[in-house]
Write a protein that holds these residues in place. Structure first.
Motif, PDB file in Angstrom:
ATOM      1  N   VAL A  63       0.861  -1.028  -0.012  1.00 55.46           N
ATOM      2  CA  VAL A  63      -0.239  -0.006   0.099  1.00 55.46           C
ATOM      3  C   VAL A  63       0.728   1.278   0.147  1.00 55.46           C
ATOM      4  O   VAL A  63       0.417   2.186  -0.483  1.00 55.46           O
ATOM      5  N   ALA A  84      -7.153   4.770   3.816  1.00 55.02           N
ATOM      6  CA  ALA A  84      -6.644   3.980   3.143  1.00 55.02           C
ATOM      7  C   ALA A  84      -5.766   2.926   3.822  1.00 55.02           C
ATOM      8  O   ALA A  84      -5.856   1.720   3.543  1.00 55.02           O
ATOM      9  N   GLY A  88      -8.027  -0.297   4.553  1.00 54.93           N
ATOM     10  CA  GLY A  88      -7.595  -1.337   3.595  1.00 54.93           C
ATOM     11  C   GLY A  88      -6.853  -2.327   4.272  1.00 54.93           C
ATOM     12  O   GLY A  88      -6.964  -3.407   4.352  1.00 54.93           O
ATOM     13  N   ALA A 102      -5.190  -6.111   0.050  1.00 50.94           N
ATOM     14  CA  ALA A 102      -4.814  -4.846   0.909  1.00 50.94           C
ATOM     15  C   ALA A 102      -4.800  -3.559  -0.027  1.00 50.94           C
ATOM     16  O   ALA A 102      -5.478  -2.519   0.448  1.00 50.94           O
ATOM     17  N   LEU A 105      -8.545  -2.930  -1.460  1.00 51.59           N
ATOM     18  CA  LEU A 105      -9.126  -2.374  -0.514  1.00 51.59           C
ATOM     19  C   LEU A 105      -8.849  -0.966  -0.187  1.00 51.59           C
ATOM     20  O   LEU A 105      -9.787  -0.121   0.341  1.00 51.59           O
ATOM     21  N   ALA A 106      -7.424  -0.645   0.216  1.00 48.13           N
ATOM     22  CA  ALA A 106      -7.047   0.676   0.439  1.00 48.13           C
ATOM     23  C   ALA A 106      -7.323   1.616  -0.624  1.00 48.13           C
ATOM     24  O   ALA A 106      -7.887   2.757  -0.260  1.00 48.13           O
ATOM     25  N   ILE A 109     -11.404   2.205  -0.228  1.00 51.04           N
ATOM     26  CA  ILE A 109     -11.829   2.807   1.057  1.00 51.04           C
ATOM     27  C   ILE A 109     -11.070   4.649   0.895  1.00 51.04           C
ATOM     28  O   ILE A 109     -11.885   5.329   1.481  1.00 51.04           O
TER      29      ILE A 109
END
Length: 282
Positions: A63, A84, A88, A102, A105-106, A109
Motif C-alpha cells: 500500500v 486507505a 484497507g 490490501a 481495499l485501500a 476505502i
C-alpha cells in the motif's frame, strides 16, 4: 458477536485517528501524520493488532508503494491516506492477509469513504473557526480552547474511528463471502492489478524526483545490483550515499572553479562578455 474482532477493529480505528494530519496527540504532524499515518507503519501496527507482523508489513509495503507519491496540495488530496492505510490494511488483515487485496481495499476505502468523510469534516470545521473568532473578540480563552481543540478533536475522532471500526468489524465477513463466491479468474485479475499498482506508485515518484534522463542510469544500476547480484538494500544505500557525495563534491568544485578563474583573469572576462553584447538592445 466476535469480541476479539470488535476489539481489534476498534484499535485500528483509534490508530487511524491518531495518524490524521490534524490530530495533535502524537507529537503533532511529525509523529502522527508522517509516522503513524504512513501505510507502512499502519501495516506494522495492524500486524501487531492481528497477531501477524510479517503479513502486516507486507501489506503495508504494497500500500505504501501505491501512495508513495501522494501529496496534499492546498489542503486537497486525491485520496485520504490514513483511511486507505488503516481501513484497507486492517480489513485485509481481518480477511485474507493478501497484499494485493490490501491494495485494492485501500484504494477503494481511501478514494471513496475516506475522501467523503475528510471533505465533510473540513466543511464542518468552518463552524468551529467562526465560533473561535467570536471567542477571540470576547476575550474568552476557555471558549477558544473548546472551539479550536476540544470540539474539533471530538468530531475528528468520530469520523475516523467509527467508519474504520465498522468497515473492519462488519465488512470482514462480507469480504470473505465475496471472495468465496467470486470466480477465481476475477480474484486472479485483482491480485495481478494489486501487484502492478505499487510499480505505478514508484513510477509516479520517479517522475517527480528525476529531472534529467541521465539520472535514470543510477536507478537502473541500483536495480541491477539488487536484482542480479542479490545485494541487500542496506549495502545499496551505502553505495548510493557514496556516489551522491562524490557527485556533490565534483559539482561543488566545478562551481567554485569558475569564479576563481574569472577573478584571476578579469580582462578575459570583460572581453568575452563584450563579444555577446548587442549595443542596439540598450
Amino acid at each position: 458477536m466476535n469480541g476479539l474482532l470488535f476489539f481489534r477493529a476498534l484499535l485500528v480505528g483509534i490508530f487511524c485517528y491518531l495518524g490524521a494530519v490534524d490530530t495533535p496527540w502524537v507529537y503533532g504532524v511529525v509523529g502522527g501524520f508522517y509516522i503513524l499515518g504512513r501505510p507502512l507503519i499502519a501495516g506494522f501496527v495492524c500486524g501487531i493488532i492481528f497477531g501477524d507482523v510479517k503479513a502486516g508489513i507486507l501489506c503495508g509495503l504494497a500500500v505504501q508503494a501505491v501512495f508513495i507519491a501522494s501529496m496534499h496540495t492546498g489542503g486537497t488530496s486525491n485520496t485520504e491516506i490514513t483511511f486507505a492505510g488503516y481501513g484497507g490494511i486492517g480489513l485485509a488483515m481481518a480477511t485474507t492477509k493478501d497484499p494485493a487485496i490490501a491494495v485494492a481495499l485501500a484504494l477503494f476505502i481511501g478514494q471513496t469513504f475516506g475522501l467523503i468523510f475528510y471533505n465533510l469534516k473540513m466543511a464542518g470545521f468552518s463552524y468551529f473557526n467562526r465560533k473561535a473568532e467570536q471567542a477571540c473578540q470576547r476575550g474568552d480563552e476557555h471558549g477558544l480552547l473548546m472551539q479550536q481543540i476540544v470540539y474539533p478533536q471530538i468530531v475528528q475522532a468520530i469520523v475516523r474511528i467509527v467508519p474504520v471500526w465498522l468497515a473492519i468489524y462488519l465488512g470482514a465477513d462480507a469480504v470473505k463471502q465475496l471472495i468465496a463466491i467470486v470466480p477465481k479468474q476475477i480474484t486472479d485479475i485483482v491480485t495481478l492489478l494489486g501487484g502492478v499498482l505499487p510499480a505505478l506508485g514508484i513510477a509516479m515518484l520517479m517522475n517527480i524526483l528525476i529531472k534529467q534522463k541521465s539520472q535514470l542510469i543510477f536507478f537502473l544500476f541500483g536495480f541491477a545490483l539488487v536484482a542480479f547480484s542479490k545485494m541487500s538494500i542496506i549495502g545499496l544505500v551505502f553505495i548510493a550515499v557514496t556516489v551522491a557525495y562524490v557527485l556533490f563534491l565534483s559539482s561543488g568544485n566545478k562551481s567554485k572553479a569558475q569564479p576563481q578563474a574569472e577573478a584571476a583573469n578579469p580582462s578575459a572576462t570583460a572581453t568575452n562578455s563584450g563579444d555577446y553584447e548587442d549595443d542596439d538592445m540598450f
